[in-house]
Design an enzyme around this catalytic site. Structure first.
Site, PDB file in Angstrom:
ATOM      1  N   HIS A 160       1.521  -3.644  -4.399  1.00 58.90           N
ATOM      2  CA  HIS A 160       1.544  -4.721  -5.393  1.00 58.90           C
ATOM      3  C   HIS A 160       2.243  -5.967  -4.870  1.00 58.90           C
ATOM      4  CE1 HIS A 160       0.373  -1.359  -7.730  1.00 58.90           C
ATOM      5  NE2 HIS A 160       1.573  -0.831  -7.776  1.00 58.90           N
TER       6      HIS A 160
ATOM      7  N   TYR B 205      -3.504  -4.566  -5.447  1.00 57.75           N
ATOM      8  CA  TYR B 205      -3.880  -4.559  -6.860  1.00 57.75           C
ATOM      9  C   TYR B 205      -2.598  -4.654  -7.695  1.00 57.75           C
ATOM     10  CZ  TYR B 205      -3.177   0.568  -6.350  1.00 57.75           C
ATOM     11  OH  TYR B 205      -2.683   1.811  -6.069  1.00 57.75           O
TER      12      TYR B 205
END
Ligand code: C5P
Length: 326
Positions: A301, A254
């Site tokens: 990430h 994410y």
């Protein structure tokens, strides 16, 4: 007498012809003026009053394919119902420790915090300039402080302090994006913007302003912080998914807080200037205010892809990057 009448009628004809000619020229020039003004507006974007606007009539396909002007960016009661796919994706990001009812939580949220539709005032007369300030060590010795403070909105992220670093990072903070594990006090004039990665983050926000009983999520969190309840905002869970899918093409697990903040700024500002983004040469995310290092390629990430997308945004003139000296 006859010649006098003839002379009079030729005068009237001349005046009439001149009048028609004058009106013709007047309307022709008016049409040319409107046309030139419209093409000047469209060549500079014409969708906001800045020299350069985030949304522009001449946008490149790359941007149009990613930027969705209708996605909800801040949560309110009216837009709070989540599609099943959004709910599933969002609640799987960080495992919830207990079963909670999202609808009840939203109900409590908006009995405590402003239930508004924010920033729906974009238009040709608005020029809202925004500085997005990340926490990179490249801010040190940058002397960007006065430049950052010139912006209408100064959006800071997580723990990034201003005190003691004013020369390099400025002193103004209109918005601070945070989540429970990164929370700090914010002053009375600043919007606390919660970035919820799970329902418990919303429950934590409620607890901070009421019972103060939540002290732990996946780690210890602050049970209370100073913030103005009337300035609280909450990022919409669908917005996080949109950033992940549209802008990061599902790279990483994410998006990082900084990257979500940057895309959030594209949605609420007309001109976006970015400060304090950029890892050290060895790929570590360093901070201007402490000695911590995060190797972003090993975290959740897609740091490399986030950088690539930011560079593309720079190339299509949607952001300006200020990279400091390190
Ligand atoms: O470290 P923290 O997550 O608090 O930093 C906020 C944001 O600033 C990050 O999410 C990242 O996008 C950006 N950052 C960066 N380079 C660094 C440190 C932070 O781009 N060296």
């Amino acid at each position: 007498m006859g010649s006098f009448t003839k002379q009079k009628s030729s005068y009237i004809r001349a005046i009439f012809t001149f009048g028609v000619f004058f009106l013709f020229m007047f309307f022709q020039n008016a049409v040319i003026y409107v046309f030139l003004k419209q093409s000047a507006d469209s060549s500079r974007g014409g969708l906001c009053a800045c020299d350069k606007c985030v949304t522009d009539l001449n946008d490149k396909d790359w941007f149009i394919l990613r930027f969705n002007p209708t996605v909800p960016f801040l949560l309110n009661r009216r837009n709070s119902v989540l599609r099943a796919s959004v709910y599933r994706w969002w609640t799987a990001l960080q495992r919830e420790s207990s079963k909670v009812n999202y609808t009840d939580v939203v109900d409590t949220l908006f009995s405590l915090f402003p239930d508004k539709e924010h920033y729906s005032d974009a238009g040709p007369d608005r020029c809202r300039t925004c500085a997005v300030v990340g926490n990179s060590g490249n801010l040190l010795r940058s002397h960007y402080g006065p430049l950052i403070d010139l912006h209408d909105f100064v959006i800071r992220i997580n723990m990034g302090p201003t005190e003691g670093y004013e020369k390099d990072v400025g002193s103004k903070t209109t918005h601070r994006i945070l989540y429970p594990e990164s929370a700090v006090d914010v002053d009375n004039s600043t919007h606390l913007v919660l970035l919820p990665f799970k329902i418990k983050d919303m429950r934590w926000l409620i607890s901070v302003f009421t019972t103060k009983h939540i002290t732990h999520t996946y780690t210890k969190v602050r049970p209370t912080i100073n913030a103005n309840r009337d300035k609280v905002m909450i990022i919409h869970p669908e917005f996080i998914k949109y950033v992940y899918e549209s802008w990061l093409q599902k790279h990483g697990r994410y998006p990082s807080t900084g990257f979500i903040t940057l895309i959030f700024a594209l949605h609420i500002c007309d001109q976006v200037d970015v400060f304090g983004f950029g890892a050290k040469g060895d790929g570590n995310w360093h901070h201007y205010f402490d000695k911590s290092l995060t190797q972003f390629s090993r975290g959740p990430h897609g740091g490399d892809f986030e950088n690539k997308t930011m560079n593309e945004l720079l190339l299509v003139n949607k952001i300006s990057m200020h990279k400091g000296w390190q």
